[in-house]
Design a protein around this motif. Sequence first.
Motif, short mmCIF file in Angstrom:
data_model
loop_
_atom_site.label_atom_id
_atom_site.label_comp_id
_atom_site.label_asym_id
_atom_site.label_seq_id
_atom_site.Cartn_x
_atom_site.Cartn_y
_atom_site.Cartn_z
N ASN A 165 0.86 -1.18 0.00
CA ASN A 165 0.00 0.00 0.00
C ASN A 165 0.89 1.23 0.00
OD1 ASN A 165 -2.20 1.88 1.82
ND2 ASN A 165 -3.03 0.61 0.19
N GLY A 166 0.28 2.42 0.00
CA GLY A 166 1.03 3.66 0.10
C GLY A 166 0.71 4.35 1.42
N THR A 167 0.91 5.65 1.47
CA THR A 167 0.53 6.42 2.66
C THR A 167 -0.18 7.69 2.22
OG1 THR A 167 2.63 7.64 2.72
CG2 THR A 167 2.50 5.62 4.03
N THR A 168 -1.01 8.21 3.11
CA THR A 168 -1.72 9.46 2.86
C THR A 168 -2.02 10.11 4.19
OG1 THR A 168 -3.56 10.45 1.62
CG2 THR A 168 -4.07 8.52 2.96
N SER A 169 -2.49 11.34 4.16
CA SER A 169 -2.86 12.04 5.39
C SER A 169 -4.16 11.45 5.94
CB SER A 169 -3.05 13.53 5.12
OG SER A 169 -1.84 14.10 4.66
N TYR A 170 -4.22 11.28 7.25
CA TYR A 170 -5.38 10.66 7.88
C TYR A 170 -6.36 11.70 8.39
CZ TYR A 170 -4.98 5.62 7.82
OH TYR A 170 -5.00 4.31 7.41
N SER A 171 -7.52 11.76 7.73
CA SER A 171 -8.52 12.75 8.07
C SER A 171 -9.14 12.48 9.44
CB SER A 171 -9.63 12.76 7.02
OG SER A 171 -9.08 12.95 5.74
N GLU A 172 -9.20 11.21 9.85
CA GLU A 172 -9.75 10.89 11.17
C GLU A 172 -8.97 11.60 12.26
OE1 GLU A 172 -8.75 8.78 8.86
OE2 GLU A 172 -9.89 6.90 8.85
N ASN A 173 -7.67 11.68 12.07
CA ASN A 173 -6.83 12.32 13.08
C ASN A 173 -6.92 13.84 13.03
OD1 ASN A 173 -5.47 9.54 12.38
ND2 ASN A 173 -4.82 10.07 14.45
N VAL A 174 -7.22 14.38 11.86
CA VAL A 174 -7.49 15.81 11.77
C VAL A 174 -8.73 16.12 12.61
CG1 VAL A 174 -8.11 17.72 10.25
CG2 VAL A 174 -6.43 16.02 9.49
N GLY A 175 -9.73 15.23 12.55
CA GLY A 175 -10.93 15.40 13.36
C GLY A 175 -10.63 15.35 14.84
N ALA A 176 -9.67 14.52 15.23
CA ALA A 176 -9.31 14.40 16.65
C ALA A 176 -8.73 15.71 17.20
CB ALA A 176 -8.30 13.26 16.84
N LEU A 177 -8.12 16.52 16.34
CA LEU A 177 -7.59 17.82 16.79
C LEU A 177 -8.72 18.70 17.30
CD1 LEU A 177 -5.11 18.67 13.87
CD2 LEU A 177 -4.54 17.71 16.10
N GLY A 178 -9.88 18.63 16.62
CA GLY A 178 -11.00 19.44 17.04
C GLY A 178 -11.60 18.97 18.36
N ILE A 179 -11.37 17.71 18.71
CA ILE A 179 -11.91 17.16 19.96
C ILE A 179 -10.99 17.49 21.14
CG2 ILE A 179 -12.55 15.04 21.16
CD1 ILE A 179 -13.12 13.85 18.36
N THR A 180 -9.69 17.25 20.95
CA THR A 180 -8.74 17.41 22.05
C THR A 180 -8.32 18.85 22.27
OG1 THR A 180 -6.83 17.07 20.59
CG2 THR A 180 -7.82 15.10 21.58
N LYS A 181 -8.47 19.70 21.24
CA LYS A 181 -8.02 21.10 21.30
C LYS A 181 -6.50 21.21 21.50
CE LYS A 181 -12.29 22.39 21.02
NZ LYS A 181 -12.81 22.83 19.71
N VAL A 182 -5.79 20.16 21.11
CA VAL A 182 -4.33 20.17 21.17
C VAL A 182 -3.80 20.07 19.75
CG1 VAL A 182 -2.25 18.98 21.99
CG2 VAL A 182 -4.27 19.14 23.47
N GLY A 183 -3.27 21.18 19.23
CA GLY A 183 -2.79 21.21 17.85
C GLY A 183 -1.29 21.13 17.72
N SER A 184 -0.59 20.75 18.76
CA SER A 184 0.87 20.72 18.74
C SER A 184 1.38 19.59 17.85
CB SER A 184 1.41 20.52 20.16
OG SER A 184 2.80 20.27 20.13
N ARG A 185 2.37 19.92 17.00
CA ARG A 185 2.93 18.86 16.16
C ARG A 185 3.82 17.91 16.95
NH1 ARG A 185 5.32 23.33 12.59
NH2 ARG A 185 7.06 24.16 13.77
N MET A 186 4.23 18.31 18.16
CA MET A 186 5.01 17.40 18.99
C MET A 186 4.20 16.16 19.38
SD MET A 186 8.10 18.31 19.29
CE MET A 186 8.51 17.08 20.53
N VAL A 187 2.89 16.33 19.50
CA VAL A 187 2.02 15.19 19.80
C VAL A 187 2.04 14.19 18.65
CG1 VAL A 187 -0.39 14.50 20.15
CG2 VAL A 187 0.53 16.48 21.37
#
Length: 525
Positions: free
Chosen positions: A359-381
């Motif tokens: 397979n290949g790789t792509t950006s995961y939209s589910e995890n973009v949604g998780a940013l809106g839930i946790t309110k933590v947008g740090s790339r260190m996470v």
Amino acid sequence: MDASTEGDSNKLAYCVTDVPPWYLCILLGIQHCLTAFGGIIAIPLILSQGLCLQHDGLTQSHLISTIFFVSGLCTLLQVTFGIRLPILQGGTFTLLAPSMAMLSMPEWTCPAWTQNATLVNTSSPEFIEVWQSRMRALQGSIMVGSLLQVFVGFSGLIGLFMRFIGPLTIAPTISLIGLSLFDSAGTSAGNHWGLATLTTALITLFSQYLRHIPVPFPSYSKDKKLHISRVYVFQILPVLLGITISWLICYILTIYNVLPTDPQRYGYMARTDLKGDVMSQAPWFTFPYPGQWGMPTVSLAGVVGILAGVISSMIESVGDYHACARLSGAPPPPKHAINRGIGIEGLGCLLAGAWGTGNGTTSYSENVGALGITKVGSRMVIIASGVLMVVMGVFGKVGAIFTTIPTPVIGGMFMVMFGVISAAGVSNLQYADMNSSRNIFVFGFSMFSGLVIPNWIVKHPDAIATGVVELDQVLLVLLTTSMFVGGFFGFILDNTIPGNYISQLLFSLLRISPIYLHREQVLFY
């Protein structure tokens, strides 16, 4: 709710460049891994059918370990050198459809004896060559196809692509990815419809009915000391919770022999002890490496099919970048950042092909949604999440655990996941005027053609006979890939029938592609 309260609820705890405490990075990193869990393990489990690996749990565990390892590696590359937003990378369903079409070609059809568990000796050289030859062909096609994404990204051509690809092209393309996988979902779920339905019902219950109900958890902080925090567990981990509970029920039913012990009886595939030896055989540590299945081979038909998936993946990722920037408190990504992100994703697909994920790789939209839930947008996470996925890929026992999930439970998960993918594709139509008879015709004809033509070609593979073997193979792969057929007709009709200006203009202004995004928190603009 007054304006100040609403503003506080939307305020980010940590922005892109902030560095949360190390323990919070680890905890939220684990959460992101678990959020991506369903999509990541689904891909090797589906591919195992085309690779003739249904009865080789140990090799399936190696594939799962490899895809976790590569997903973690590509996440680190994307966050550090690519778009540099908190966006996680993982396996992509856009490459799954052409891959399965390629593996269904007559020359790659699985021998009959590989479908019978009693005839399969997983350690025999003959069986190893059967699945590795297919994997090597898949690897080579993905590696060559990913070069287009590398070129388009680093050359800046992605803007030109987006000018001609509107919602009436995207909608059938993405919807048909989910619809074309209905057979895999039905076959898996059909091994025990009761347990598959239970899994589907649990995931639906957690993700839809209980998603706004917080669960109290004890927590500690310097300011508040020991206190109770409310976490939206059901909203964050619906797939994992649903699978775990169903898995546990299957285990109990297996222990008390409620499920049949006769392989010929209905419900046998729901037992949890069918691959019990996988856990003991799997090594504690495994180190995936490029070319671990041998030297990749290349076929023209495979490359052309993969190219269709690569183009879809690029469009998806552009939308994810904009949504991620909005939710992480970053300004809209400039063109050079988008180009860099697409280029790094192409490099990620190249690495995935080299390592042999199939397979290949792509950006995961589910995890973009998780940013809106946790309110933590740090790339260190997300960096912590990438490191954790690499570690999971190195521990062989982790991949082995996932292979013991009963087939009906996987089928129940597929029912939800593929349905969401299909609906997410249709959701693109909100950016087109569906009161227009022109747009209704384009979408309807594209969708129906994407179902009819591949179905007929699969039943009549000998109908394609141009006299040139290579051309026959290319046409066979393309015409049996629903995603390509639907997307092709959508693209041609939308760009040739007069009247597409408004929908194309709106789509280009929004510069989005809402694929897989079904959480209310994800705002597109």
